[in-house]
Write a protein that holds these residues in place. Structure first.
Motif, mmCIF file in Angstrom:
data_model
loop_
_atom_site.group_PDB
_atom_site.id
_atom_site.type_symbol
_atom_site.label_atom_id
_atom_site.label_comp_id
_atom_site.label_asym_id
_atom_site.label_seq_id
_atom_site.Cartn_x
_atom_site.Cartn_y
_atom_site.Cartn_z
ATOM 1 N N THR A 50 0.458 -0.913 -0.464
ATOM 2 C CA THR A 50 -0.120 -0.047 0.233
ATOM 3 C C THR A 50 0.532 1.144 -0.178
ATOM 4 O O THR A 50 2.028 1.158 0.490
ATOM 5 C CB THR A 50 -1.067 0.220 0.862
ATOM 6 N N ASP A 55 2.368 9.458 0.154
ATOM 7 C CA ASP A 55 3.477 8.738 -0.512
ATOM 8 C C ASP A 55 5.019 7.901 -0.069
ATOM 9 O O ASP A 55 5.221 7.625 -0.935
ATOM 10 C CB ASP A 55 4.177 9.193 -1.840
ATOM 11 N N ASP A 85 -4.473 3.278 4.401
ATOM 12 C CA ASP A 85 -3.370 3.212 3.655
ATOM 13 C C ASP A 85 -4.282 3.391 2.808
ATOM 14 O O ASP A 85 -4.957 4.461 1.256
ATOM 15 C CB ASP A 85 -2.759 2.622 3.040
ATOM 16 N N GLN A 88 -7.092 5.765 1.512
ATOM 17 C CA GLN A 88 -6.702 7.035 0.784
ATOM 18 C C GLN A 88 -6.435 7.432 -0.440
ATOM 19 O O GLN A 88 -6.208 7.902 -0.933
ATOM 20 C CB GLN A 88 -5.419 8.196 1.457
ATOM 21 N N ASN A 89 -5.601 5.550 -0.420
ATOM 22 C CA ASN A 89 -5.196 5.497 -1.924
ATOM 23 C C ASN A 89 -5.776 4.055 -1.921
ATOM 24 O O ASN A 89 -4.888 2.977 -1.466
ATOM 25 C CB ASN A 89 -3.684 5.593 -1.849
ATOM 26 N N GLN A 91 -5.591 1.687 -4.273
ATOM 27 C CA GLN A 91 -4.583 1.170 -5.378
ATOM 28 C C GLN A 91 -3.566 0.540 -4.359
ATOM 29 O O GLN A 91 -3.083 0.666 -3.383
ATOM 30 C CB GLN A 91 -4.567 1.916 -6.101
ATOM 31 N N THR A 110 -7.777 -2.574 -7.283
ATOM 32 C CA THR A 110 -8.359 -1.476 -6.046
ATOM 33 C C THR A 110 -8.771 -2.343 -4.884
ATOM 34 O O THR A 110 -9.907 -3.453 -4.981
ATOM 35 C CB THR A 110 -9.372 -0.598 -6.918
#
Length: 211
Positions: A50, A55, A85, A88-89, A91, A110
């Motif tokens: 993740t 970032d 994680d 927030q994202n 992917q 996803t």
């Protein structure tokens, strides 16, 4: 110790476009069943990658508990670092590594929460101690000592002494909906077989990657 001399030649098997299934889920099932028959330790263990809101990548091992055409399911604490994680994202990337078979499978996709009913069915199937453990651990939080966990476990044993342990509101499953597969088979002279599957309309496109 000279790590540069640590190497082995991969010669067990190959993977061709002709032998691979047109459907990556079917190909995954074939390899997964072969891993089961090979009696590997934790063949359903998969690395989950993740990325944090800052970032920063993070990696840990989780256990695959179900899979089908819709995706790959694992369970965790919804207040954990991995859950933060994903919030927030979504992917993520999964990696199965079966070194005894000289194989890896990478899955990008996803992640999304599954329904509470599905989480409850799995939670009810877990051993009593594992159900208690879900209540004990505030996953990823800093704790002062292991004794704190043991005290909390004793408390939960008393609280749920009747054997009925409810599903915590902060615990459940994620399904990773696949968007890319890569099947890796080790080959001699490091000329490994790598077949990549990506969506192509209602089908999947298969491409060979350089090793």
């Amino acid at each position: 110790m000279d790590l540069a001399d640590m190497r082995r030649n991969y010669t067990r098997d190959g993977l061709s476009e002709e032998s691979a299934s047109a459907d990556p889920i079917t190909q995954f099932r074939t390899w997964f069943e072969q891993a089961l028959k090979a009696d590997l330790a934790e063949p359903n263990a998969m690395a989950l990658a993740t990325v944090s809101p800052e970032d920063k990548p993070s990696l840990r091992t989780v256990l695959l508990k179900a899979y089908d055409a819709k995706g790959f399911v694992f369970y965790t604490n919804y207040t954990s670092a991995k859950a933060d994680d994903i919030e927030q994202n979504p992917q993520v990337c999964l990696l199965f590594t079966w070194l005894e078979l000289e194989r890896q499978i990478k899955i990008q996709g996803t992640a999304e929460k599954i329904g509470a009913a599905e989480s409850l069915r799995y939670f009810a199937s877990r051993p009593f101690g594992s159900r208690l453990g879900a209540w004990v651990s505030h996953q990823s939080s800093v704790i002062s000592s292991r004794k704190l966990l043991e005290m909390k476990l004793s408390e939960m044993k008393r609280k749920f002494a009747g054997g009925e342990v409810p599903l915590p509101s902060f615990w459940g499953g994620y399904r990773v909906r696949p968007e890319l597969f890569e099947f890796w088979q080790g080959r001699e002279n490091r000329l490994h077989d790598r077949l990549q599957y990506t969506p192509d309309g209602e089908q999947w496109k298969i491409e060979r990657l350089a090793p």
